[in-house]
Design a protein around this motif. Structure first.
Motif, PDB file in Angstrom:
ATOM      1  N   GLU A  70     -77.015  15.433  70.374  1.00 30.20           N
ATOM      2  CA  GLU A  70     -76.771  16.681  71.119  1.00 30.20           C
ATOM      3  C   GLU A  70     -77.280  17.887  70.333  1.00 30.20           C
ATOM      4  OE1 GLU A  70     -73.034  19.193  73.067  1.00 30.20           O
ATOM      5  OE2 GLU A  70     -72.705  17.180  72.269  1.00 30.20           O
ATOM      6  N   GLN A  71     -77.047  17.875  69.021  1.00 29.76           N
ATOM      7  CA  GLN A  71     -77.512  18.974  68.161  1.00 29.76           C
ATOM      8  C   GLN A  71     -79.029  19.094  68.201  1.00 29.76           C
ATOM      9  OE1 GLN A  71     -78.064  19.274  63.421  1.00 29.76           O
ATOM     10  NE2 GLN A  71     -75.953  18.891  64.013  1.00 29.76           N
ATOM     11  N   CYS A  72     -79.713  17.952  68.243  1.00 32.14           N
ATOM     12  CA  CYS A  72     -81.181  17.936  68.212  1.00 32.14           C
ATOM     13  C   CYS A  72     -81.801  17.965  69.607  1.00 32.14           C
ATOM     14  CB  CYS A  72     -81.671  16.690  67.472  1.00 32.14           C
ATOM     15  SG  CYS A  72     -81.136  16.598  65.759  1.00 32.14           S
ATOM     16  N   ASP A  73     -80.942  17.954  70.648  1.00 30.35           N
ATOM     17  CA  ASP A  73     -81.414  17.918  72.035  1.00 30.35           C
ATOM     18  C   ASP A  73     -82.373  16.739  72.236  1.00 30.35           C
ATOM     19  OD1 ASP A  73     -81.609  18.707  74.668  1.00 30.35           O
ATOM     20  OD2 ASP A  73     -83.250  20.115  74.308  1.00 30.35           O
ATOM     21  N   MET A  74     -81.895  15.559  71.815  1.00 25.61           N
ATOM     22  CA  MET A  74     -82.699  14.350  71.896  1.00 25.61           C
ATOM     23  C   MET A  74     -81.935  13.226  72.589  1.00 25.61           C
ATOM     24  SD  MET A  74     -84.532  13.986  68.153  1.00 25.61           S
ATOM     25  CE  MET A  74     -84.882  12.251  68.541  1.00 25.61           C
ATOM     26  N   LYS A  75     -82.671  12.238  73.038  1.00 24.27           N
ATOM     27  CA  LYS A  75     -82.097  11.008  73.568  1.00 24.27           C
ATOM     28  C   LYS A  75     -82.379   9.877  72.585  1.00 24.27           C
ATOM     29  CE  LYS A  75     -82.957  12.376  78.374  1.00 24.27           C
ATOM     30  NZ  LYS A  75     -83.656  12.024  79.644  1.00 24.27           N
TER      31      LYS A  75
END
Length: 270
Positions: A70-75
């Motif tokens: 979530e912090q890195c806006d990644m999946k």
């Protein structure tokens, strides 16, 4: 390439995502990181309890991974590889990170790579704004290991000296316990030492003229004898009559002796 790093060697659960395509940016490739410390858990016992450490890693890995993504806006599907600590460390704690990392990698059909704990420490400065150029000499002082290494390149290392019994970090923990200080020993010794005189008591500089290996078991014994023979030191059995200045002087003298030994060994290697 985006790599998920997992660190579970002892009493901290650490995760980070590194992107090799951002290595020249301000963050030197580090996209994000999360860290959970078990200090409060182990403080109750005065030191790390391996079984409790392993269980806590199991509880924290999944929520920390979700927090990191979530912090890195990644999946998860955007991760290209997973690196986990393979050792050295507590065997149960290492196994939790290895099993988690390898299982996740298997599910995502990506590589899983075991990383040597101390090599991670050694190469971490390369992520800084002014990374050292090879070759260089590095002094590694972690909780359970003291190493003096000549790094000629990535994967090209020469161990110049290492701890043959107690490492510096272990000695700090044991000295703190003798002084009646809480876990973790290192920060509490350092805090107490701020008010002390580092030259108040003469403590040994072990193996200073016997090569580049380190030995701090004798230092532990010397501190034990100093506390035992010094009235009002706050050690076992006389805590009620302890003198704050005497305790601070012992902490400062001990810390100075350990650091002086490390620095002089480092200078001998160059």
């Amino acid at each position: 390439m985006k790599v998920l790093g997992l660190e579970t060697s002892c009493d901290e659960t650490g995760l980070a995502i590194f992107d090799s395509e951002q290595i020249n940016s301000d963050n030197q490739g580090l996209v994000g990181q999360v860290l959970y410390s078990q200090i409060e858990l182990h403080a109750l016992y005065g030191g790390v309890v391996p079984e409790l450490a392993s269980r806590d890693h199991i509880r924290k890995l999944v929520p920390l991974l979700n927090e990191l993504l979530e912090q890195c806006d990644m999946k998860k599907s955007e991760i290209d590889a997973i690196a986990y600590t393979k050792g050295p460390g507590l065997i149960g704690a290492l196994m939790t990170g290895a099993l988690f990392g390898r299982s996740l990698a298997y599910g995502l059909d990506i590589p899983a790579i075991g990383i040597h704990h101390m090599e991670g420490h050694l190469l971490a400065p390369l992520m800084g704004a002014n990374p050292p150029a090879f070759p260089f000499v590095s002094l590694l002082v972690s909780g359970g290991h003291t190493l003096l290494i000549a790094a000629h390149g990535v994967g090209q290392y020469e161990i110049l000296g290492e701890s043959i019994d107690d490492a510096a970090g272990e000695c700090f923990d044991k000295a703190a316990k003798m002084l009646g200080l809480p876990y973790p020993g290192g920060p509490n010794i350092a805090k107490l030492a701020e008010a002390g005189n580092p030259d108040a008591y003469a403590l040994p500089r072990p193996m200073l003229h016997r090569g580049l290996d380190f030995s701090f078991s004798g230092m532990k014994t010397a501190v034990h004898n100093l506390i035992k023979d010094t009235p009002c030191s706050g050690g076992s059995g006389n805590g009620a009559d302890s003198d704050p200045q005497i305790r601070a002087d012992i902490a400062a003298s001990f810390q100075h002796a350990v650091v002086d030994t490390l620095v002089k060994k480092m200078c001998q290697s160059t």
